[in-house]
Design an enzyme around this catalytic site. Sequence first.
Site, PDB file in Angstrom:
ATOM      1  N   HIS A  90       0.829  -1.208   0.000  1.00 46.49           N
ATOM      2  CA  HIS A  90       0.000   0.000   0.000  1.00 46.49           C
ATOM      3  C   HIS A  90       0.861   1.254   0.000  1.00 46.49           C
ATOM      4  CE1 HIS A  90       0.306   1.845   4.066  1.00 46.49           C
ATOM      5  NE2 HIS A  90       0.533   0.622   4.493  1.00 46.49           N
ATOM      6  N   CYS A  91       0.302   2.304  -0.573  1.00 48.52           N
ATOM      7  CA  CYS A  91       0.901   3.639  -0.480  1.00 48.52           C
ATOM      8  C   CYS A  91      -0.166   4.548   0.096  1.00 48.52           C
ATOM      9  CB  CYS A  91       1.429   4.106  -1.836  1.00 48.52           C
ATOM     10  SG  CYS A  91       0.244   4.054  -3.188  1.00 48.52           S
ATOM     11  N   SER A  92      -0.539   5.617  -0.606  1.00 50.80           N
ATOM     12  CA  SER A  92      -1.610   6.484  -0.134  1.00 50.80           C
ATOM     13  C   SER A  92      -2.904   6.169  -0.881  1.00 50.80           C
ATOM     14  CB  SER A  92      -1.225   7.956  -0.329  1.00 50.80           C
ATOM     15  OG  SER A  92      -2.254   8.807   0.113  1.00 50.80           O
TER      16      SER A  92
END
Length: 488
Positions: A113-115
Amino acid sequence: MVWQEDVYVIAMVTNLSEGGTIKCAKYWPDNTGDKIKIDIFGIQLDSEKTYSSFLIHQLQLTNLKTKASRQITHLQYTSWPDHGTPDPLELLMYHQYVTKAMRKHPENKLLVHCSAGIGRTGTFIALDALYRHGIKEGSINIVEYVHTMREDRMNIIQNLDQYKFLYRALYESFRATIHPFSKEKFIDEVKSVLSSDNTVNLSNLRIQFKELDSLKPVFQENEKSSGFENMTLNMTGSVLPADRIRIILSSHVKGRGTYYNAAPVSTFTMRDCVITGQYPVPGAAVDLIRLLVDQECSTLISTSPLSEVPSSIEWFYPSPRGNMIFQYRVQIDEGVKITDYVIKSTIRIKASAASDWQDVTLYEMNTWHTNDKLPLEYRPILDVVSLLHLNENVDAENKIAVLSRDGSSRCGEFCAVYNAIQQLQQDQEVDMFTIVRQLQRRRPEMISVFEEFMFSCQTVSQFIEQNPDEVNINYNHALVGENIYANA
């Protein structure tokens, strides 16, 4: 979701905040041993390891209703620049650690995941999947795979830069593999080269060096324009920093420019915290003082006796009253012989407009003479590394400057040994191939011959043999001047 989907490894490819914008809420405790409660789950931070471009957290996730617990490996990549792409080799090293964590749970899913969950996340997933496919099948189809990904999640791999970066990262991943050795295996590899009854040309370390020689970058003349424009400030015209990498002097001194032959490199645990530079040419001592001030260096390492460096007379001589170098007052105390190979001094610098002094600890290798291609002993480098680990806080606000005649030779050997020992302390293994490859990305001239590569390996091997039970430094060498023993 982590609990429900039986996730054991999380790859987080964003910082918590970037450019003043919150990218992700923190979902783990701040300090080792701390616990937080989120709904029916308890989360405890068991351990944290810091690397130059990422962090590894071991989290204990507990379902407070059922009392069942699970160990989660959380790897947070911290060097993906906002609105940019990371260094391919740095991300590949991170990917290696993610892969290592997943080997313990091959049947479980990897959470990335990132943002927003599409840009960096998609780039990393594509890198992981295509690399594994390429190793197994011998070919990859990037266009087809990205199209398949977008059928599941729209706009994954968000922009052209990320798409182009995926090609570069895969290119670098297939060019060379990671070569980590356990402590015992590393010692055996070094001994195999030194053994007279071994076919040296077939040794793994010699093969690694040949591979390094074929991989190191070559900066074109137009990439080193500042070095050519300031040729009189270089000790040699053959070692010039790339414009996009070089240190730019920011403090103003009348009649002086921004150029100094210096470039930043990372340690194994801290990004861009070491400045590798040349000794100032005669008449340019103020530029070295500016470098130390601008870069907030708390430590200076001289790889040669300063008495053998012609320009040192302009700035290095002990005086209780100090010496004015342009607008800087510089005071240097009498050196103390800390070991048979190292002299320690303190440099105090104060700009005329500043209210405080800046203290810089100087470690001078007094037995690695300017005419010696390599030290006659391993101890000068090992002594300085030990002193740094015991006495100095190295971080973004307390950088190390390492000086040699050209900013490359000697600096490369020192940095390679320093990083390898950090890796040993962190991971109980050493990968000299990757360490040198990353140094050469900044300074291609570093460790340019096999003898320098082998000396670096032999020095690390000596360190391991002197610390057979643990690689953490337990410094008990005969010392003069002060006690620096620490059971650490």
